[in-house]
Design an enzyme around this catalytic site. Structure first.
Site, short mmCIF file in Angstrom:
data_model
loop_
_atom_site.label_atom_id
_atom_site.label_comp_id
_atom_site.label_asym_id
_atom_site.label_seq_id
_atom_site.Cartn_x
_atom_site.Cartn_y
_atom_site.Cartn_z
N ASP A 128 4.81 0.54 12.08
CA ASP A 128 3.61 -0.12 11.55
C ASP A 128 3.51 -1.59 11.97
O ASP A 128 2.53 -2.25 11.64
CB ASP A 128 3.57 -0.01 10.02
N LYS A 180 0.84 -1.21 0.00
CA LYS A 180 0.00 0.00 0.00
C LYS A 180 0.87 1.25 0.00
O LYS A 180 0.63 2.18 -0.77
CB LYS A 180 -0.90 -0.01 1.24
N ASN A 181 1.87 1.27 0.86
CA ASN A 181 2.65 2.50 1.03
C ASN A 181 3.62 2.78 -0.12
O ASN A 181 4.27 3.81 -0.14
CB ASN A 181 3.41 2.49 2.37
N ARG A 215 -8.64 -0.58 4.68
CA ARG A 215 -7.77 0.42 4.06
C ARG A 215 -6.41 -0.17 3.70
O ARG A 215 -5.75 0.31 2.79
CB ARG A 215 -7.54 1.59 5.04
N ARG A 269 0.81 14.44 13.48
CA ARG A 269 1.26 14.21 12.10
C ARG A 269 1.21 15.45 11.20
O ARG A 269 0.44 15.50 10.24
CB ARG A 269 0.46 13.06 11.46
N CYS A 273 -5.15 13.14 13.61
CA CYS A 273 -5.13 11.75 13.20
C CYS A 273 -5.08 10.91 14.46
O CYS A 273 -4.55 11.35 15.48
CB CYS A 273 -3.90 11.56 12.33
C1 UD1 Z 1 4.40 6.91 6.56
C2 UD1 Z 1 3.56 5.69 6.32
C3 UD1 Z 1 3.01 5.16 7.63
C4 UD1 Z 1 4.13 4.92 8.64
C5 UD1 Z 1 5.00 6.16 8.76
C6 UD1 Z 1 6.25 5.93 9.60
C7 UD1 Z 1 2.70 6.06 4.09
C8 UD1 Z 1 1.53 6.38 3.23
N1 UD1 Z 1 2.48 6.04 5.41
O1 UD1 Z 1 3.55 7.91 7.12
O2 UD1 Z 1 2.33 3.92 7.37
O3 UD1 Z 1 3.58 4.65 9.91
O4 UD1 Z 1 5.45 6.60 7.46
O5 UD1 Z 1 6.98 4.86 9.12
O6 UD1 Z 1 3.78 5.79 3.60
N2 UD1 Z 1 6.61 14.76 10.79
C9 UD1 Z 1 6.74 16.09 11.06
N3 UD1 Z 1 6.61 16.99 10.03
C10 UD1 Z 1 6.35 16.61 8.75
C11 UD1 Z 1 6.23 15.24 8.47
C12 UD1 Z 1 6.37 14.32 9.51
O7 UD1 Z 1 6.96 16.49 12.20
O8 UD1 Z 1 6.25 17.47 7.87
C13 UD1 Z 1 6.74 13.75 11.88
C14 UD1 Z 1 5.46 12.96 12.14
O9 UD1 Z 1 4.59 13.66 12.99
C15 UD1 Z 1 6.00 11.69 12.76
C16 UD1 Z 1 7.34 11.50 12.03
O10 UD1 Z 1 7.66 12.77 11.46
O11 UD1 Z 1 6.24 11.86 14.13
C17 UD1 Z 1 7.32 10.46 10.95
O12 UD1 Z 1 6.22 10.67 10.11
P1 UD1 Z 1 6.24 10.34 8.56
O13 UD1 Z 1 7.40 9.50 8.23
O14 UD1 Z 1 6.05 11.62 7.81
O15 UD1 Z 1 4.92 9.48 8.40
P2 UD1 Z 1 4.02 9.43 7.13
O16 UD1 Z 1 4.86 9.69 5.93
O17 UD1 Z 1 2.79 10.25 7.33
#
Ligand code: UD1
Length: 421
Positions: A308, A22-23, A400, A122, A117
């Site tokens: 995950d 999915k990701n 999902r 996030r 969320c």
């Molecule tokens: C992706 C995955 C999700 C997985 C996560 C961590 C997808 C679609 N989803 O989510 O399944 O659980 O990686 O492996 O690929 N953060 C910030 N600022 C930002 C972006 C992120 O502070 O602009 C923080 C988030 O709050 C979190 C951390 O960075 O604490 C990691 O998040 P991130 O890697 O961005 O997760 P996703 O990409 O949303």
């Protein structure tokens, strides 16, 4: 809303095929917006998040053709709206992945800001800061990110925090930028590498995927030229079924997998007492009827233990022999499954972002529900080893991210059925 009803106590045995990730599918579908010509994407999992992404792209005027094997042909030459509405983004945060491609290729986007969320705040600040550094003009109006840009300009981006979709969004933007972009502290996740391979197959020039420094030389345009690209197998789905087998003392073989991207999970399962044999594209796990030993984990970005898989390991520790300590370092609120497992008889104590779990010999079935995808899956696993019946509510979360979960588990011998609400 459908429910899953599980009668616990079966040992899982047999073979199943793992679906595409999915990701990886979500960013790759978004990346198809960058291609001037139609592209065919294969090994797409049949999931609700994929349907949502197709609705999102379709709403922009993109032509999508799906065949009976879930190969999707995406033709973005007819795009006429650059819009990701709140109603879609609120159900799937990964919708933010259209922002980078839209800004890079069309110089405009109107994308709803994802809200709160279930597993934490996030934010997407790093996505927005990076695009701004590349020359996009961004503002937030009425909950929407409004973007305008000429051709983006390559630059050096140092991400304050490792972010998977942030790295993906910025990489997709950088492929069409003028000059070179360097992304430091980039995410190393295999899904980021899969996206980079897809983009390179369409003519992008990305180096360093799978390391923490990405170097992207911008090109004028991308074109698929008859490309057919297969999504990599889902490592989290793989891990989930391996944990399920280990919890039930079972013996399973999973096909269409990538064992090389699962080291952290396989190590923990071996520590728990599983006998694991890997081949190029299959993994066989044999627990030989034993109760697993507790394991301690600390989640962190790849290649460390994936957040995950934390909920599934919590389910295993709930019935394992000994005490397992699980520390969550990626998201601040990702233990929503613990309270539900406690209702099933688990002995888990929380200390801020750490769960201390003393395994009990047996859980008892109960009605439970969860507020996110992996937590819901972990409750299904708990149900497999609980005495009596477990009813997992709100399984739209599971739909999902897990293709045909009840069919795959039933194929391995679980007693599980879906009841429409
Ligand atoms: C992706 C995955 C999700 C997985 C996560 C961590 C997808 C679609 N989803 O989510 O399944 O659980 O990686 O492996 O690929 N953060 C910030 N600022 C930002 C972006 C992120 O502070 O602009 C923080 C988030 O709050 C979190 C951390 O960075 O604490 C990691 O998040 P991130 O890697 O961005 O997760 P996703 O990409 O949303």
């Amino acid at each position: 809303m459908d429910k899953l009803i599980i009668s616990g106590g079966c040992t899982l045995n047999g073979e199943i095929r793992i679906s595409g990730a999915k990701n990886a599918a979500l960013p790759i579908l978004a990346a198809s917006l960058l291609s001037e010509t139609p592209v065919v994407i294969g090994n797409i999992p049949h999931l609700h998040d994929i349907t949502t992404t197709m609705e999102l792209l379709g709403g922009m005027g993109v032509q999508l053709v799906v065949d009976e094997k879930m190969n999707i042909e995406v033709d973005s030459s007819s795009i006429n709206r650059f819009y990701a509405p709140y109603d879609v983004v609120k159900t799937m945060r990964a919708s933010i992945l259209v922002l980078g491609p839209l800004v890079a290729r069309f110089g405009q986007a109107n994308v709803s800001l994802p809200g709160g969320c279930a597993i934490g705040t996030r934010p997407v600040n790093l996505h927005l800061e990076g695009l701004t550094r590349m020359g996009a003009e961004l503002s937030v109006e009425k909950g929407y990110i409004k973007a305008r840009a000429g051709r983006l300009k390559g630059c050096r981006l140092m991400l304050d925090q490792i972010t998977v979709t942030g790295t993906e969004n910025l990489m997709m933007a950088a492929v069409l930028a003028e000059g070179k972009t360097v992304i430091e502290n980039a995410a190393l996740e295999p899904e980021v590498v899969d996206l980079a391979n897809f983009l390179n197959a369409m003519g992008a020039r990305i180096e360093g995927a799978g390391t923490n420094v990405l170097e992207i030389q911008g090109v004028e345009s991308l074109s698929a030229d008859g490309l057919r690209y297969d999504i990599l197998p889902d490592r989290i789905e793989t891990g989930t079924y391996l944990v399920a087998a280990a919890m039930t003392g079972g013996h399973v073989k999973l096909k269409n997998v990538r064992p090389d991207i699962l080291d952290a999970v396989l190590d923990k399962l071996e520590e728990a007492g599983a006998d694991i044999q890997v081949a190029e594209d299959s993994i066989e796990l044999d627990m030989k009827g034993k109760r697993p030993r507790s394991v301690s984990i600390r989640t962190a970005p790849y290649p460390a233990f994936p957040t995950d898989m934390q909920a599934q390991l919590t389910a295993m520790n709930a019935i394992a022999d000994g005490v397992g300590i699980m520390t969550e370092t990626v998201f601040e609120n990702r233990f929503m499954h613990v309270q539900e497992m406690q209702r099933m008889g688990a002995n888990i104590r929380m200390e801020s972002n750490t769960a201390i779990c003393t395994g009990v010999p047996r859980l008892t079935g109960a009605p439970v529900m969860a507020t996110d995808l992996r937590a819901s899956a972990s409750l299904v696993l708990a149900g497999l080893v609980a005495e009596g019946e477990t009813v997992v509510d709100r399984i739209y979360h599971i739909d999902r991210g897990y293709e045909c979960i009840e069919e795959k588990l039933a194929q391995l011998g679980a007693v599980i059925r879906r009841v429409p609400h």
